[in-house]
Design a protein around this motif. Structure first.
Motif, PDB file in Angstrom:
ATOM      1  N   LYS A  18      -5.559   8.803   6.992  1.00  0.00           N
ATOM      2  CA  LYS A  18      -4.584   7.731   6.792  1.00  0.00           C
ATOM      3  C   LYS A  18      -5.197   6.415   7.234  1.00  0.00           C
ATOM      4  O   LYS A  18      -5.935   6.366   8.218  1.00  0.00           O
ATOM      5  CB  LYS A  18      -3.308   8.021   7.598  1.00  0.00           C
ATOM      6  N   LYS A  33      -6.588   3.783   2.328  1.00  0.00           N
ATOM      7  CA  LYS A  33      -7.291   4.931   2.915  1.00  0.00           C
ATOM      8  C   LYS A  33      -8.615   5.152   2.195  1.00  0.00           C
ATOM      9  O   LYS A  33      -9.660   5.343   2.829  1.00  0.00           O
ATOM     10  CB  LYS A  33      -6.422   6.188   2.828  1.00  0.00           C
ATOM     11  N   ASP A  71      -0.324  -3.034   8.490  1.00  0.00           N
ATOM     12  CA  ASP A  71       1.015  -3.606   8.502  1.00  0.00           C
ATOM     13  C   ASP A  71       0.870  -5.107   8.759  1.00  0.00           C
ATOM     14  O   ASP A  71       0.642  -5.532   9.897  1.00  0.00           O
ATOM     15  CB  ASP A  71       1.864  -2.942   9.592  1.00  0.00           C
ATOM     16  N   GLN A  93      -3.560   2.349   7.211  1.00  0.00           N
ATOM     17  CA  GLN A  93      -2.563   1.383   6.768  1.00  0.00           C
ATOM     18  C   GLN A  93      -2.722   0.082   7.543  1.00  0.00           C
ATOM     19  O   GLN A  93      -3.078   0.085   8.726  1.00  0.00           O
ATOM     20  CB  GLN A  93      -1.141   1.921   6.981  1.00  0.00           C
ATOM     21  N   ASP A 110       0.812  -1.217   0.000  1.00  0.00           N
ATOM     22  CA  ASP A 110       0.000   0.000   0.000  1.00  0.00           C
ATOM     23  C   ASP A 110       0.847   1.270   0.000  1.00  0.00           C
ATOM     24  O   ASP A 110       0.765   2.105   0.899  1.00  0.00           O
ATOM     25  CB  ASP A 110      -0.937   0.002   1.217  1.00  0.00           C
TER      26      ASP A 110
END
Length: 259
Positions: free
Chosen positions: A96, A38, A100, A98, A32
């Motif tokens: 934002k 997002k 991980d 994300q 990403d």
């Protein structure tokens, strides 16, 4: 209008008919690098808040009803919001988002303008408020509302990758072990009636709250927002549990399950 354009229009208009919402989701890489997720999560939360997602059995979440919400204040007082209604979730903006997959951590930065209203009670004893109200025994009730402008959350939330009975991998946020920082641009309180004993203290109470909201946030904000974030994570999990990652992640993420 051509037949083709007409079909496109009907597809958009009836997005939960032949054209399923899940099929409209953009697929992103686990890396990403361009902020793809997002936009995906902005779309998911906005859709879930406005209309719900029938194909996932998710009802609309804006307005959001809260049956009962209690926090402890000044150690000996209990504040409770009953029959609460939260408005504005559909307009929250994802700055934002994300995922991980190596660390199994979701990172979110969200800004919202929210309105919360309901029946408020405050009960208990506290010498700290005797100078303010003239008594250390408190039994307050009334109807109140607060507008929160530019409430910003930056959150880090662990998540698990699990498989359903069909072998599809989905994501579940940990709604107990999150970390966050927050900021509020402004808060404005209003009330119809706030009664202590037989006295209506609405006007002085509202003025006091509006003049000192930053002090209130420092003292009690985290206790309140801990509950808010937990509710948010719970609501998002209602969407994510039945939503396989294959609908919005390009790669096979099953390789990350044992990490």
């Amino acid at each position: 209008m051509s037949v083709f354009k007409c079909l496109i229009f009907l597809c958009i208009l009836y997005s939960f008919g032949d054209c399923k919402f899940l099929d409209t989701l953009t697929k992103c890489s686990v890396k990403d690098e361009d902020g793809c997720l997002k936009s995906v999560f902005q779309n998911i939360v906005t859709e879930a808040a406005q209309k719900g997602i029938p194909e996932l059995n998710v009802p609309p979440a804006d307005p959001l009803k809260i049956d009962k919400f209690s926090i402890n204040l000044l150690e000996t007082l209990t504040g409770t919001l009953s029959d609460g209604i939260v408005k504005g979730i559909r307009k929250c903006v994802f700055n934002k988002y994300q995922l991980d997959f190596e660390k199994l951590m979701a990172i979110q930065d969200i800004t919202c303008d929210l309105t919360i209203q309901g029946t408020v009670t405050l009960s208990g004893k506290s010498p700290a408020i005797e100078a303010l109200l003239g008594t250390n025994s408190v039994d307050v009730h009334g109807k109140g509302k607060v507008k929160i402008e530019k409430l910003n959350f930056y959150m880090e939330t662990p998540f698990q990758l699990l498989k359903n009975d069909n072998g599809d991998v989905y994501l579940q946020l940990d709604d107990k072990n999150f970390k966050y920082i927050y900021d509020v641009q402004n808060m404005k309180f209003s009330a119809e009636k706030i009664v202590i004993g037989n006295q209506d203290i609405c006007k002085p109470s509202v003025a006091l709250l509006n003049d000192n909201y930053r002090t209130l946030l420092k003292s009690f904000g985290k206790m309140f927002l801990d509950r808010v974030v937990a509710v948010y994570c719970g609501l998002l999990n209602e969407v994510l549990r039945p939503l396989p990652l294959k609908f919005y992640i390009t790669e096979d993420v099953s390789v990350y399950i044992d990490n």
